[in-house]
Design a protein around this motif. Structure first.
Motif, PDB file in Angstrom:
ATOM      1  N   LEU B  76      48.159  13.755  65.781  1.00 43.26           N
ATOM      2  CA  LEU B  76      49.114  14.792  65.427  1.00 43.26           C
ATOM      3  C   LEU B  76      51.095  14.260  64.948  1.00 43.26           C
ATOM      4  O   LEU B  76      51.035  13.247  66.233  1.00 43.26           O
ATOM      5  CB  LEU B  76      49.194  15.812  66.818  1.00 43.26           C
ATOM      6  N   ARG B  77      51.466  14.757  64.289  1.00 42.24           N
ATOM      7  CA  ARG B  77      52.786  14.236  64.328  1.00 42.24           C
ATOM      8  C   ARG B  77      53.962  15.205  64.151  1.00 42.24           C
ATOM      9  O   ARG B  77      53.612  16.550  63.656  1.00 42.24           O
ATOM     10  CB  ARG B  77      52.991  13.170  62.988  1.00 42.24           C
ATOM     11  N   LYS B  78      55.132  14.762  64.313  1.00 42.72           N
ATOM     12  CA  LYS B  78      56.173  16.219  64.160  1.00 42.72           C
ATOM     13  C   LYS B  78      57.642  15.438  63.602  1.00 42.72           C
ATOM     14  O   LYS B  78      57.943  14.397  64.976  1.00 42.72           O
ATOM     15  CB  LYS B  78      56.287  17.282  65.115  1.00 42.72           C
ATOM     16  N   PRO B  79      58.330  15.444  62.992  1.00 42.32           N
ATOM     17  CA  PRO B  79      58.614  14.793  62.377  1.00 42.32           C
ATOM     18  C   PRO B  79      61.258  14.630  63.365  1.00 42.32           C
ATOM     19  O   PRO B  79      61.395  13.872  63.480  1.00 42.32           O
ATOM     20  CB  PRO B  79      60.228  14.598  60.981  1.00 42.32           C
ATOM     21  N   SER B  80      60.399  15.822  64.050  1.00 42.81           N
ATOM     22  CA  SER B  80      61.937  16.874  64.479  1.00 42.81           C
ATOM     23  C   SER B  80      61.393  17.221  65.666  1.00 42.81           C
ATOM     24  O   SER B  80      61.353  18.829  65.200  1.00 42.81           O
ATOM     25  CB  SER B  80      62.480  16.912  64.403  1.00 42.81           C
ATOM     26  N   VAL B  81      61.724  17.388  66.888  1.00 44.62           N
ATOM     27  CA  VAL B  81      61.122  17.601  67.576  1.00 44.62           C
ATOM     28  C   VAL B  81      62.189  19.066  68.751  1.00 44.62           C
ATOM     29  O   VAL B  81      63.178  18.357  68.185  1.00 44.62           O
ATOM     30  CB  VAL B  81      59.982  17.192  69.203  1.00 44.62           C
ATOM     31  N   HIS B  82      61.872  19.832  69.172  1.00 43.46           N
ATOM     32  CA  HIS B  82      62.430  20.892  69.497  1.00 43.46           C
ATOM     33  C   HIS B  82      62.144  20.873  71.182  1.00 43.46           C
ATOM     34  O   HIS B  82      61.280  20.647  71.666  1.00 43.46           O
ATOM     35  CB  HIS B  82      62.131  22.164  69.176  1.00 43.46           C
ATOM     36  N   ILE B  83      62.632  21.505  71.812  1.00 36.58           N
ATOM     37  CA  ILE B  83      62.945  21.762  73.261  1.00 36.58           C
ATOM     38  C   ILE B  83      61.506  22.968  73.444  1.00 36.58           C
ATOM     39  O   ILE B  83      60.707  22.289  73.917  1.00 36.58           O
ATOM     40  CB  ILE B  83      63.895  22.703  74.242  1.00 36.58           C
ATOM     41  N   SER B  84      61.357  23.674  72.875  1.00 35.19           N
ATOM     42  CA  SER B  84      60.085  24.768  72.885  1.00 35.19           C
ATOM     43  C   SER B  84      59.448  24.388  72.368  1.00 35.19           C
ATOM     44  O   SER B  84      57.460  24.980  72.571  1.00 35.19           O
ATOM     45  CB  SER B  84      61.076  25.930  71.732  1.00 35.19           C
ATOM     46  N   ASP B  85      59.042  23.236  71.976  1.00 38.23           N
ATOM     47  CA  ASP B  85      57.746  21.934  71.337  1.00 38.23           C
ATOM     48  C   ASP B  85      57.326  21.520  72.665  1.00 38.23           C
ATOM     49  O   ASP B  85      55.794  20.828  72.939  1.00 38.23           O
ATOM     50  CB  ASP B  85      57.297  21.065  71.067  1.00 38.23           C
ATOM     51  N   THR B  86      57.689  21.392  74.419  1.00 35.62           N
ATOM     52  CA  THR B  86      57.055  21.371  75.379  1.00 35.62           C
ATOM     53  C   THR B  86      55.951  22.030  75.790  1.00 35.62           C
ATOM     54  O   THR B  86      55.780  23.452  75.468  1.00 35.62           O
ATOM     55  CB  THR B  86      58.165  21.156  76.904  1.00 35.62           C
ATOM     56  N   ALA B  87      54.603  21.646  75.914  1.00 32.54           N
ATOM     57  CA  ALA B  87      53.341  22.343  75.883  1.00 32.54           C
ATOM     58  C   ALA B  87      52.535  21.609  76.248  1.00 32.54           C
ATOM     59  O   ALA B  87      52.563  20.289  76.232  1.00 32.54           O
ATOM     60  CB  ALA B  87      53.284  22.973  74.907  1.00 32.54           C
ATOM     61  N   GLU B  88      51.406  21.802  76.283  1.00 32.90           N
ATOM     62  CA  GLU B  88      49.959  20.492  76.209  1.00 32.90           C
ATOM     63  C   GLU B  88      49.870  20.640  74.965  1.00 32.90           C
ATOM     64  O   GLU B  88      49.197  21.728  74.455  1.00 32.90           O
ATOM     65  CB  GLU B  88      49.124  20.709  77.639  1.00 32.90           C
ATOM     66  N   TYR B  89      48.742  19.495  74.303  1.00 28.87           N
ATOM     67  CA  TYR B  89      48.414  19.853  73.701  1.00 28.87           C
ATOM     68  C   TYR B  89      46.559  18.948  73.772  1.00 28.87           C
ATOM     69  O   TYR B  89      46.788  17.918  74.505  1.00 28.87           O
ATOM     70  CB  TYR B  89      49.269  19.091  72.064  1.00 28.87           C
TER      71      TYR B  89
END
Lengths: 115, 115
Positions: B76-89
């Motif tokens: 899984l990838r994301k080019p630019s993360v945000h604070i709101s992406d803090t979570a468990e995957y």
């Protein structure tokens, strides 16, 4: 969102007592699953159901039993609770059409503490 | 039986940096793969899924994943993360058992996005 309700949301029980957790869905989904979530282990499958009265074991089924007498309800019973069963329990459902590749919908979880 | 391995239990990253969360699955003839996200004190929700076709799968919130059959991976990838992406995957695989389907999860990766 799929209507999935888990009850109770929190429970504290004593070692050796039986406990039943309920999962209720309003989506008429054929598949229902019970998982437990523990730190470092992710979600582990306890039991699942692929239709009324059709159930099968998951990877951590010892000490647990399930019943599904109607489509909307899937009950998980801890026959004699132990401290190792302290966990967060999640119910999930899936529609019966193409169940291999469709999304699972999750309830909010039940936090069970066995003292 | 299918199994899913998430190699990183926790991934810290600064805001706006790229991120990759790794997932490997055990080999199978055909496989359906999923990524789910769990925000604090909530159930899981689907980010994206791979069924067949293009190996690059796009999901919600700017996430994407690449299916690599030869390496049995689905990172899984994301080019630019945000604070709101803090979570468990969680990475998951759908496993066929006779005429029913299990949904097997990995142990999860906690993404911690720092300002």
């Amino acid at each position: 969102d799929a209507g999935i309700t888990q009850s109770p949301r929190h429970k504290v029980t004593e070692t050796g007592t039986p406990v039943t957790l309920r999962c209720h869905q309003t989506e008429n989904h054929r598949y229902m699953y019970w998982y437990r979530q523990d730190p470092g282990h992710g979600l582990r499958l306890i039991h699942y159901s692929y239709g009324v009265k059709d159930t099968d074991k998951g990877e951590v089924s010892d000490g647990y039993s399930v019943s599904r007498s109607k489509t909307e309800d899937f009950l998980l019973t801890l026959e004699s609770a132990t401290s190792s069963q302290t966990s967060v329990y999640f119910c999930a459902t899936k529609q019966g059409t193409s169940p291999g590749n469709t999304e699972a919908f999750f309830g909010q979880g039940t936090r069970l503490t066995v003292v | 039986a299918q199994s899913v391995t998430q190699l990183d239990s926790q991934v810290p990253v600064f805001e706006e940096a790229p991120v990759e969360l790794r997932c490997n699955y055990s080999s199978s003839v055909s496989v359906y793969l999923f990524w789910y996200v769990q925000y604090p004190n909530q159930g899981l929700q689907l980010l994206l899924k791979y069924l067949s076709g293009s190996t690059l799968v796009k999901g919600i919130n700017g996430f994407e994943a690449e299916f690599n059959k030869s390496q049995t991976s689905f990172h899984l990838r994301k080019p630019s993360v945000h604070i709101s992406d803090t979570a468990e995957y969680f990475c998951a695989v759908s496993e066929r058992v006779d005429s029913s389907y299990k949904l097997i999860f990995g142990s999860g990766t906690r993404l911690l996005v720092r300002p």
